[in-house]
Motif scaffolding. Structure first.
Motif, short mmCIF file in Angstrom:
data_model
loop_
_atom_site.label_atom_id
_atom_site.label_comp_id
_atom_site.label_asym_id
_atom_site.label_seq_id
_atom_site.Cartn_x
_atom_site.Cartn_y
_atom_site.Cartn_z
N PHE A 1 37.23 53.30 39.74
CA PHE A 1 38.05 52.09 40.05
C PHE A 1 39.16 51.56 38.70
N TYR B 1 42.13 49.86 40.36
CA TYR B 1 41.94 48.44 40.87
C TYR B 1 41.77 47.61 39.66
N GLU C 1 43.74 44.17 38.59
CA GLU C 1 43.17 42.95 38.01
C GLU C 1 43.95 42.51 36.97
N GLY D 1 31.17 53.74 40.66
CA GLY D 1 31.53 52.98 41.99
C GLY D 1 30.53 52.25 42.55
N ILE D 2 29.34 52.66 42.47
CA ILE D 2 28.47 51.63 42.94
C ILE D 2 28.23 50.48 42.19
N ALA E 1 30.49 48.89 40.23
CA ALA E 1 31.67 48.21 40.63
C ALA E 1 31.49 47.30 41.66
N ASP E 2 31.18 47.93 42.72
CA ASP E 2 31.06 47.13 43.93
C ASP E 2 29.84 46.20 44.02
N ARG E 3 28.89 46.39 43.33
CA ARG E 3 27.65 45.47 43.07
C ARG E 3 27.96 44.56 41.94
N TRP E 4 28.52 44.85 40.94
CA TRP E 4 28.41 43.84 39.99
C TRP E 4 29.78 43.55 39.23
N GLY E 5 30.99 44.16 39.83
CA GLY E 5 32.25 43.87 39.29
C GLY E 5 32.77 44.84 38.31
N PHE E 6 34.15 44.99 37.99
CA PHE E 6 34.62 45.97 37.11
C PHE E 6 34.04 45.85 35.70
N SER F 1 30.47 46.85 34.92
CA SER F 1 30.45 47.96 35.05
C SER F 1 30.78 48.67 33.56
#
Length: 438
Positions: A59, A62, A66, A186-187, A189-194, A197
């Motif tokens: 990520f 991405y 941000e 990746g999991i 980041a998708d669940r809790w944000g960058f 992570s």
């Protein structure tokens, strides 16, 4: 028979790697009975470290967006710079930290590199600009480098008879961490944000540092003033002129060069494979990389025991030649099944090269010089990380996509030819240390 008669001098014996050593140097190092426990702790700590470092890679573009970089070409440029910059600093500072570990101990170097990684990764998650991110990535490259530190610690902790297996086992943690780190990141980041992570990645590195700090014991004796020699620069100059170290460093350079050179071109090769839809290109490319990583992890664990003896150098040459042939075949592949098979074979070759070359270095290096030696070897590895994508881009732009794989194959063939010259050379035991006594 006259007892006072001078005994007939014994001919030099061969060590397990097929290298020659004087008979008076054939002694097993005194090691702790708990070395297996220490090895498991170091293995798990290295796994956590690689998970922490590589969890942030999927990520990163991405996260750059941000931070305010929204133009696509700028994101690509910053992503490339942020990936390459730490490798250059790692290449510069790895020999320095290795030399210091020979003076002050390998265990402090291991937990220091992991602790430094934990701090920098945590701060990266608090960045508010891309320039802050670049500065922290540069600091990260200068103060980390867990792989050579762990290799040196294992080499100074594990008995000689078990060292090839131990180094292969340790390399397995590296491949496992680099393979599964991006998935975990990746999991997360998708669940809790960058930013959260990055905090989790930092916690993994901190845990690894604490495990080594409290659960690993190193039998280390500080060198005397006379043993420290003329200083780091002089010692490094002697090391760089050593043929064995140069060739083993060339092996790890080629292995890392090939791995990173394929990162930008493999997804493009997948697009040219018949039967792969545009919507599944990323998934297919990820599956191919995972197949390579898993096969490399298994190979690294198996090659250690197989290389415990005179076969070490022979097996290393075989792995280099296998890698050369496999990469050249990439240029002619047009079927996804065949490409998966080639990626598995490439992983087997890469997984064998690292522990076998590290084992040979351990067997021809005195214990008090291993930190510096593995630092120099790892510097070559980090240079491969840096040069691989750059050269791949130039070769691919000039001669076409598939020519990148031919170039990688030719590089491995040159390395194999150089190693074949070493195979029949008379290399004294611990010759590296004899010129660079620290």
């Amino acid at each position: 028979m006259d007892e006072n008669r001078t005994a007939k001098p014994q001919a030099p014996k061969e060590n397990l790697a097929g290298l020659y050593l004087p008979s008076e140097r054939i002694t097993e190092e005194t090691v702790s009975r708990s070395w297996r426990i220490y090895l498991l702790v170091i293995w798990f700590s290295q796994l956590l470290a690689m998970l922490g470092f590589y969890a942030c890679t999927p990520f990163l573009p991405y996260f750059i967006r941000e931070l305010g970089i929204t133009e696509e070409r700028q994101i690509t440029l910053w992503s490339s710079v942020l990936v390459a910059a730490p490798s250059m600093l790692l290449a510069i500072f790895s020999p320095v930290w290795g030399w210091l570990s020979d003076l002050h101990g390998r265990k402090p170097t291991v937990w220091r590199t992991m602790l430094g990684g934990a701090v920098t990764v945590f701060l990266i998650g608090r960045c508010v600009s891309v320039r802050q991110l670049l500065a922290l990535r540069l600091v990260q490259g200068a103060i980390t480098g867990t792989i050579p530190a762990c290799i040196a610690l294992v080499a100074s902790t594990v008995p000689k008879a078990h060292l090839p297996s131990a180094l292969g086992f340790l390399q397995m943690s590296v491949f496992a961490g680099t393979s599964f780190g991006p998935i975990v990141g990746g999991i997360a980041a998708d669940r809790w944000g960058f930013r959260r992570s990055f905090t989790l990645a930092s916690a993994a590195l901190l845990t690894g540092a604490l495990l080594v700090m409290f659960f690993v014991r190193e039998e280390f004796e500080r060198p005397t003033s006379a043993q420290k020699g003329s200083g780091m620069i002089s010692n490094l100059r002697d090391l760089l002129s050593n043929r064995s170290l140069f060739l083993m460093s060339l092996v790890v350079f080629a292995a890392q060069f090939s791995t990173n050179a394929q990162i930008p071109v493999l997804p493009q090769l997948v697009e040219k494979i018949e039967g792969v839809g545009l919507g599944s290109v990323s998934t297919t490319a990820g599956g191919l990389m995972a197949a390579t990583g898993i096969s490399a992890a298994v190979s690294s664990a198996l090659m250690g025991p197989l290389g415990n003896g005179r076969r070490t150098l022979t097996l290393l040459v075989a792995m280099v030649i296998l890698s050369a042939l496999v990469h050249m075949l990439h240029a002619a592949v047009h079927d996804l099944t065949h490409l998966y098979a080639l990626r598995v074979l490439a992983g087997i070759a890469a997984g064998g090269m690292f522990p076998l070359s590290n084992s040979l270095l351990a067997k021809c290096t005195a214990p008090d010089a291993r930190g510096t030696v593995y630092g120099v070897s790892s510097a070559a590895s980090y240079l491969g990380n840096f040069a691989g994508p750059l050269v791949a881009g130039i070769v691919g732009f000039t001669f076409g996509l598939r020519s990148v794989f031919i170039a990688i194959g030719l590089l491995f063939l040159l390395v194999a030819l150089a190693l074949l010259q070493l195979k029949h050379a008379d290399i004294p035991y611990q010759t590296i240390a004899s010129k660079s006594r620290l």
